[in-house]
Scaffold this motif. Structure first.
Motif, short mmCIF file in Angstrom:
data_model
loop_
_atom_site.label_atom_id
_atom_site.label_comp_id
_atom_site.label_asym_id
_atom_site.label_seq_id
_atom_site.Cartn_x
_atom_site.Cartn_y
_atom_site.Cartn_z
N SER A 11 61.79 6.28 -16.91
CA SER A 11 62.97 5.48 -16.62
C SER A 11 63.86 5.42 -17.84
O SER A 11 63.38 5.26 -18.96
CB SER A 11 62.56 4.07 -16.21
OG SER A 11 61.78 4.09 -15.03
N VAL A 12 65.15 5.51 -17.60
CA VAL A 12 66.12 5.49 -18.69
C VAL A 12 67.42 4.89 -18.18
O VAL A 12 67.72 4.94 -16.98
CB VAL A 12 66.33 6.92 -19.24
CG1 VAL A 12 66.99 7.81 -18.18
CG2 VAL A 12 67.12 6.91 -20.53
N GLN A 13 68.18 4.33 -19.09
CA GLN A 13 69.49 3.79 -18.71
C GLN A 13 70.51 4.91 -18.62
O GLN A 13 70.37 5.96 -19.26
CB GLN A 13 69.94 2.75 -19.72
CG GLN A 13 69.12 1.48 -19.69
CD GLN A 13 69.71 0.39 -20.56
OE1 GLN A 13 70.44 0.67 -21.51
NE2 GLN A 13 69.39 -0.86 -20.26
N ALA A 14 71.53 4.68 -17.82
CA ALA A 14 72.61 5.65 -17.69
C ALA A 14 73.19 5.99 -19.06
O ALA A 14 73.37 5.11 -19.91
CB ALA A 14 73.70 5.08 -16.78
N GLY A 16 71.58 7.89 -21.13
CA GLY A 16 70.44 8.26 -21.95
C GLY A 16 69.97 9.68 -21.71
O GLY A 16 70.59 10.44 -20.97
N LYS A 86 72.85 10.19 -15.30
CA LYS A 86 73.57 9.33 -14.36
C LYS A 86 72.59 8.81 -13.33
O LYS A 86 71.56 9.43 -13.06
CB LYS A 86 74.67 10.13 -13.66
CG LYS A 86 75.65 10.82 -14.58
CD LYS A 86 76.63 11.67 -13.78
CE LYS A 86 77.62 12.38 -14.69
NZ LYS A 86 78.56 13.22 -13.92
N PRO A 87 72.91 7.69 -12.70
CA PRO A 87 72.01 7.17 -11.65
C PRO A 87 71.74 8.19 -10.56
O PRO A 87 70.63 8.23 -10.01
CB PRO A 87 72.77 5.96 -11.12
CG PRO A 87 73.56 5.49 -12.30
CD PRO A 87 73.98 6.74 -13.02
N SER A 90 68.61 10.40 -10.60
CA SER A 90 67.31 9.85 -10.24
C SER A 90 66.71 10.65 -9.08
O SER A 90 67.36 10.84 -8.04
CB SER A 90 67.44 8.38 -9.82
OG SER A 90 67.92 7.59 -10.90
N VAL A 124 67.10 6.68 -13.29
CA VAL A 124 68.22 6.34 -14.17
C VAL A 124 68.92 5.11 -13.60
O VAL A 124 69.35 5.13 -12.44
CB VAL A 124 69.21 7.50 -14.31
CG1 VAL A 124 70.30 7.16 -15.33
CG2 VAL A 124 68.50 8.78 -14.70
N SER A 125 69.00 4.06 -14.39
CA SER A 125 69.60 2.83 -13.88
C SER A 125 70.81 2.40 -14.70
O SER A 125 71.05 2.96 -15.78
CB SER A 125 68.56 1.71 -13.89
OG SER A 125 68.09 1.51 -15.21
#
Length: 125
Positions: A11-14, A16, A86-87, A90, A124-125
């Motif tokens: 999991s990673v933030q947008a 990243g 980007k989300p 995912s 990706v969130s």
């Protein structure tokens, strides 16, 4: 017996980055096409990027300029460096391999590939 084992999802933030790895074992020398596909539940498996034994790479338009595919022949490991995530990136990512060069008309066709890994989830969130 060819085996493909993926790792590196998570999991990673947008915005990243993540790097996926695919270790191939049991593979003899010769022509190949190896790459990554991704698939969401209830949807088709889509080609992300592939590399051929002549080192040529192909990318889906949605990832061009953000993802980089490479292969370490010494360790028979395929890497997918994913930047500016980007989300919509995912998905479950699958490593795939075929015993022939990638072809322009079929590089993103899952049916062209005879070997698959178990998949690694990217969120990706």
């Amino acid at each position: 017996h060819v085996q493909l084992v993926e790792s590196g999802g998570g999991s990673v933030q947008a915005g990243g980055s993540l790097r996926l790895s695919c270790a191939a074992s049991g593979w003899t020398s010769g022509r190949y096409c190896m790459g990554w596909f991704r698939q969401d539940p209830g949807k088709e498996r889509d080609g992300v990027a592939v590399i051929s034994s002549d080192r040529r790479t192909r990318y889906a338009d949605s990832v061009k300029g953000r993802f980089t595919l490479s292969k370490d022949n010494a360790t028979a490991t395929l890497y997918l460096q994913m930047d500016s995530l980007k989300p919509e990136d995912s998905s479950m990512y699958y490593c795939a391999a075929a015993r022939d060069d990638c072809r322009a008309a079929s590089w993103s066709d899952p049916g062209y590939f005879g070997y698959w890994g178990q998949g690694t989830q990217v969120t990706v969130s």
